[in-house]
Design a protein around this motif. Structure first.
Motif, mmCIF file in Angstrom:
data_model
loop_
_atom_site.group_PDB
_atom_site.id
_atom_site.type_symbol
_atom_site.label_atom_id
_atom_site.label_comp_id
_atom_site.label_asym_id
_atom_site.label_seq_id
_atom_site.Cartn_x
_atom_site.Cartn_y
_atom_site.Cartn_z
ATOM 1 N N GLN A 1 -12.077 5.468 5.141
ATOM 2 C CA GLN A 1 -12.695 5.733 3.842
ATOM 3 C C GLN A 1 -12.515 7.186 3.406
ATOM 4 N N ARG A 2 -12.041 8.030 4.307
ATOM 5 C CA ARG A 2 -11.860 9.453 4.008
ATOM 6 C C ARG A 2 -10.384 9.861 3.985
ATOM 7 N N ILE A 3 -9.493 8.861 3.910
ATOM 8 C CA ILE A 3 -8.059 9.169 3.818
ATOM 9 C C ILE A 3 -7.775 9.750 2.437
ATOM 10 N N CYS B 1 -4.046 -3.820 1.635
ATOM 11 C CA CYS B 1 -5.233 -4.086 0.808
ATOM 12 C C CYS B 1 -6.363 -4.714 1.624
ATOM 13 N N ARG B 2 -6.021 -5.588 2.570
ATOM 14 C CA ARG B 2 -7.053 -6.141 3.456
ATOM 15 C C ARG B 2 -7.691 -5.029 4.286
ATOM 16 N N TRP B 3 -6.873 -4.102 4.766
ATOM 17 C CA TRP B 3 -7.370 -3.033 5.640
ATOM 18 C C TRP B 3 -8.150 -1.971 4.875
ATOM 19 N N ILE B 4 -7.631 -1.528 3.750
ATOM 20 C CA ILE B 4 -8.232 -0.392 3.043
ATOM 21 C C ILE B 4 -9.498 -0.798 2.291
ATOM 22 N N HIS C 1 -12.504 4.522 -2.121
ATOM 23 C CA HIS C 1 -11.962 4.794 -0.792
ATOM 24 C C HIS C 1 -10.444 4.673 -0.740
ATOM 25 N N TRP C 2 -9.820 4.441 -1.876
ATOM 26 C CA TRP C 2 -8.365 4.296 -1.888
ATOM 27 C C TRP C 2 -7.704 5.672 -1.938
#
Length: 124
Positions: free
Chosen positions: A57-59, A80-83, A89-90
């Motif tokens: 979430q902090r990428i 998209c499933r992972w992020i 958070h993107w």
């Protein structure tokens, strides 16, 4: 400064300095499909980020290297499933075609912020 040892000589799996974290990795299973390699790499990234005090979430930015750009749609589904669904958070993300070693289909480099704002280190 914190560094996570990688498997290869001369480079690390991750580095953190103050509030910033860099990680790069490839999947362990080289005979897997792009979807399977993506799932593997996301599990590794979750672990590396956690070890350096942050999470997905902090990428801030992601660079995705694909051995074949025809895999992009399948990779995007796994990404998209992972992020997750929350646009807050993107990260900024780019996806490029690259010649990768052996049967590696995907490699990812991330820059993230530490959850605690980072340690206060002396300047390098």
């Amino acid at each position: 400064m914190d560094r996570l040892r990688g498997k290869a000589i001369g480079r690390n799996a991750g580095t953190a300095y103050r509030e910033l974290v860099w990680v790069a990795t490839i999947p362990d299973r080289k005979t897997a499909s792009i979807s399977e390699q993506s799932t593997d790499i996301f599990m590794k990234l979750d672990r590396l980020l956690a070890e350096l005090g942050t999470d997905k979430q902090r990428i801030l930015s992601a660079t995705v290297y694909l051995s074949d750009l025809s895999h992009k749609a399948s990779f995007d589904e796994a990404w998209c499933r992972w992020i997750g669904d929350d646009p807050c958070h993107w990260p900024q993300r780019t996806c490029v075609g690259a010649q990768l070693v052996g049967a590696t289909l995907v490699e990812i480099m991330l820059l993230a912020a530490r959850a605690d704002g980072g340690a206060i280190d002396a300047p390098i």
